[in-house]
Design a protein around this motif. Sequence first.
Motif, PDB file in Angstrom:
ATOM      1  N   TYR A   1       1.880  -7.510  -3.636  1.00 45.09           N
ATOM      2  CA  TYR A   1       2.304  -7.641  -2.148  1.00 45.09           C
ATOM      3  C   TYR A   1       3.623  -7.316  -1.767  1.00 45.09           C
ATOM      4  O   TYR A   1       4.630  -7.421  -2.802  1.00 45.09           O
ATOM      5  CB  TYR A   1       1.627  -8.568  -1.536  1.00 45.09           C
ATOM      6  CG  TYR A   1       0.008  -9.066  -1.789  1.00 45.09           C
ATOM      7  CD1 TYR A   1      -0.666  -8.246  -1.085  1.00 45.09           C
ATOM      8  CD2 TYR A   1      -0.315  -9.674  -2.820  1.00 45.09           C
ATOM      9  CE1 TYR A   1      -2.387  -8.444  -1.310  1.00 45.09           C
ATOM     10  CE2 TYR A   1      -1.551  -9.972  -3.016  1.00 45.09           C
ATOM     11  CZ  TYR A   1      -2.783  -9.109  -2.315  1.00 45.09           C
ATOM     12  OH  TYR A   1      -3.905  -9.341  -2.515  1.00 45.09           O
TER      13      TYR A   1
ATOM     14  N   ASP B   1       0.833  -1.238  -0.074  1.00 46.80           N
ATOM     15  CA  ASP B   1      -0.091   0.028  -0.004  1.00 46.80           C
ATOM     16  C   ASP B   1       0.834   1.179   0.115  1.00 46.80           C
ATOM     17  O   ASP B   1       0.373   2.318  -0.702  1.00 46.80           O
ATOM     18  CB  ASP B   1      -0.821  -0.038   1.142  1.00 46.80           C
ATOM     19  CG  ASP B   1      -2.002  -0.970   1.046  1.00 46.80           C
ATOM     20  OD1 ASP B   1      -2.394  -1.461   0.129  1.00 46.80           O
ATOM     21  OD2 ASP B   1      -2.551  -1.498   2.231  1.00 46.80           O
TER      22      ASP B   1
ATOM     23  N   SER C   1      -8.470   3.174  -5.698  1.00 45.49           N
ATOM     24  CA  SER C   1      -8.599   2.557  -4.892  1.00 45.49           C
ATOM     25  C   SER C   1      -9.146   1.160  -4.868  1.00 45.49           C
ATOM     26  O   SER C   1      -9.998   0.836  -6.003  1.00 45.49           O
ATOM     27  CB  SER C   1      -9.485   3.393  -3.668  1.00 45.49           C
ATOM     28  OG  SER C   1     -10.729   3.683  -4.346  1.00 45.49           O
TER      29      SER C   1
ATOM     30  N   LYS D   1      -0.189 -14.828  -0.407  1.00 45.85           N
ATOM     31  CA  LYS D   1       0.412 -13.486  -1.147  1.00 45.85           C
ATOM     32  C   LYS D   1       1.749 -13.706  -1.730  1.00 45.85           C
ATOM     33  O   LYS D   1       2.055 -12.967  -2.906  1.00 45.85           O
ATOM     34  CB  LYS D   1       0.470 -12.449   0.213  1.00 45.85           C
ATOM     35  CG  LYS D   1      -0.789 -11.940   0.779  1.00 45.85           C
ATOM     36  CD  LYS D   1      -0.621 -10.899   1.734  1.00 45.85           C
ATOM     37  CE  LYS D   1      -1.888 -10.242   1.999  1.00 45.85           C
ATOM     38  NZ  LYS D   1      -1.735  -9.183   3.040  1.00 45.85           N
TER      39      LYS D   1
ATOM     40  N   SER E   1      -8.719  -3.417  -3.493  1.00 42.41           N
ATOM     41  CA  SER E   1      -7.904  -4.339  -3.013  1.00 42.41           C
ATOM     42  C   SER E   1      -6.864  -4.764  -4.073  1.00 42.41           C
ATOM     43  O   SER E   1      -7.311  -4.811  -5.465  1.00 42.41           O
ATOM     44  CB  SER E   1      -8.555  -5.360  -2.422  1.00 42.41           C
ATOM     45  OG  SER E   1      -9.344  -6.245  -3.454  1.00 42.41           O
ATOM     46  N   THR E   2      -5.638  -5.164  -3.557  1.00 44.52           N
ATOM     47  CA  THR E   2      -4.703  -5.472  -4.675  1.00 44.52           C
ATOM     48  C   THR E   2      -5.276  -6.970  -5.481  1.00 44.52           C
ATOM     49  O   THR E   2      -5.132  -7.132  -6.409  1.00 44.52           O
ATOM     50  CB  THR E   2      -3.642  -5.697  -3.849  1.00 44.52           C
ATOM     51  OG1 THR E   2      -3.057  -4.748  -3.424  1.00 44.52           O
ATOM     52  CG2 THR E   2      -2.095  -6.599  -4.928  1.00 44.52           C
ATOM     53  N   TYR E   3      -6.170  -7.565  -4.558  1.00 42.14           N
ATOM     54  CA  TYR E   3      -6.425  -8.857  -5.124  1.00 42.14           C
ATOM     55  C   TYR E   3      -7.280  -8.660  -6.161  1.00 42.14           C
ATOM     56  O   TYR E   3      -7.194  -9.351  -7.329  1.00 42.14           O
ATOM     57  CB  TYR E   3      -7.407  -9.745  -4.031  1.00 42.14           C
ATOM     58  CG  TYR E   3      -7.694 -10.913  -4.448  1.00 42.14           C
ATOM     59  CD1 TYR E   3      -6.995 -11.838  -4.599  1.00 42.14           C
ATOM     60  CD2 TYR E   3      -9.106 -10.910  -4.884  1.00 42.14           C
ATOM     61  CE1 TYR E   3      -7.552 -13.229  -5.176  1.00 42.14           C
ATOM     62  CE2 TYR E   3      -9.824 -12.163  -5.417  1.00 42.14           C
ATOM     63  CZ  TYR E   3      -9.053 -13.198  -5.451  1.00 42.14           C
ATOM     64  OH  TYR E   3      -9.467 -14.351  -6.185  1.00 42.14           O
ATOM     65  N   LYS E   4      -8.197  -7.545  -6.218  1.00 40.08           N
ATOM     66  CA  LYS E   4      -9.114  -7.424  -7.392  1.00 40.08           C
ATOM     67  C   LYS E   4      -8.285  -6.620  -8.689  1.00 40.08           C
ATOM     68  O   LYS E   4      -8.552  -6.972  -9.795  1.00 40.08           O
ATOM     69  CB  LYS E   4     -10.211  -6.361  -7.020  1.00 40.08           C
ATOM     70  CG  LYS E   4     -11.290  -7.246  -5.950  1.00 40.08           C
ATOM     71  CD  LYS E   4     -12.293  -6.463  -5.536  1.00 40.08           C
ATOM     72  CE  LYS E   4     -13.358  -7.105  -4.860  1.00 40.08           C
ATOM     73  NZ  LYS E   4     -14.417  -6.404  -4.296  1.00 40.08           N
TER      74      LYS E   4
END
Length: 204
Positions: A174, A131, A152, A187, A154-157
């Motif tokens: 990550y 982040d 903005s 991760k 989540s990294t996942y999305k």
Amino acid sequence: MMDQLKNFVEEHYPEEAAQLFDYFPTQVIDPQKIKAVMISEVVADHPLEDFYSLADKPEYLQSTLAIFQQAGAKVQTVDDILDLGIYITNAVKLPKTTSTIPNETIEHFLPLLKAELDLFPNVEVIMLMGDVARKAFNKIAKEATKRNALPSGSTYKLRHQEWYYQGIRILPAYILTGKNLKIEKSKSTMSAEEIAKMLRVINA
């Protein structure tokens, strides 16, 4: 390359220059050959544990090498990573003094991160690891274009979509360091997948 960056540090960060130089790579780096930059969150607590340390098995480098190997890259040293055309750096250039990194600390080191990125004219990919790295790069992008490089979310999305900034592929990922990686193995797997993407882009 480092001489140019050292001059910038001496001019803009004179009181912290000696500490900052301890984290600078001693390896010879040809900026023209760098095709990807990986931005991590913050330097290791000690220079001997950071990515470019000449110590035996520095912590940051060892965890990073493991994820590169998971991505299928045959790397054993930081020189091997550099030989692939990949440069690794940190958004925050001195160790954190609190559990979280305040916004003002990110902004304090932003000019140095920008000067560092400006050294590489042939970059095709920038990977944002964590982040803090994403926040720092978004600040650079917003200053230049009035828009964030990444929205903005989540990294996942975000990692399931393609993102670009001024023609450069942006990969959200990550952090590659820290003891949590041994616990949150998913991760590590996802970051290895992003590294594999990066390798495909720069070797296309």
